[in-house]
Design a protein around this motif. Sequence first.
Motif: not given
Length: 104
Positions: A36-39, A97-98, A100-101
């Motif tokens: 996951n690129p967000a993690r 999952t992405v 939350h910001d």
Amino acid sequence: MTVRPPEPPPLPALTRAEGAYIDAFLEAVDLLGRLNPARATHTYGALRAAQALVGRAAELRDALALMHERGEREVHAETLARALRALDGERRALRVTVPHDASP
């Protein structure tokens, strides 16, 4: 007095192919979480996860092919969902999952 964590729910009865399907699926989920690129934190770890994902996809294919060959024409989603929950699938899937910001 020692406090023990609650017992996980029991696994439902699964065919061997269903068990292989669930196992390969959760392994793929774990690898997707590492990808996951967000993690992800390092390209090398993500690369290794991507390389391993190919093998897990083949295991998923093989488990589903075996189910089909044995006449298991339906995926019993409710039963397999119980197995996923018993194997901590919900927590493991959260890494896909992405997040939350946190910024306003």
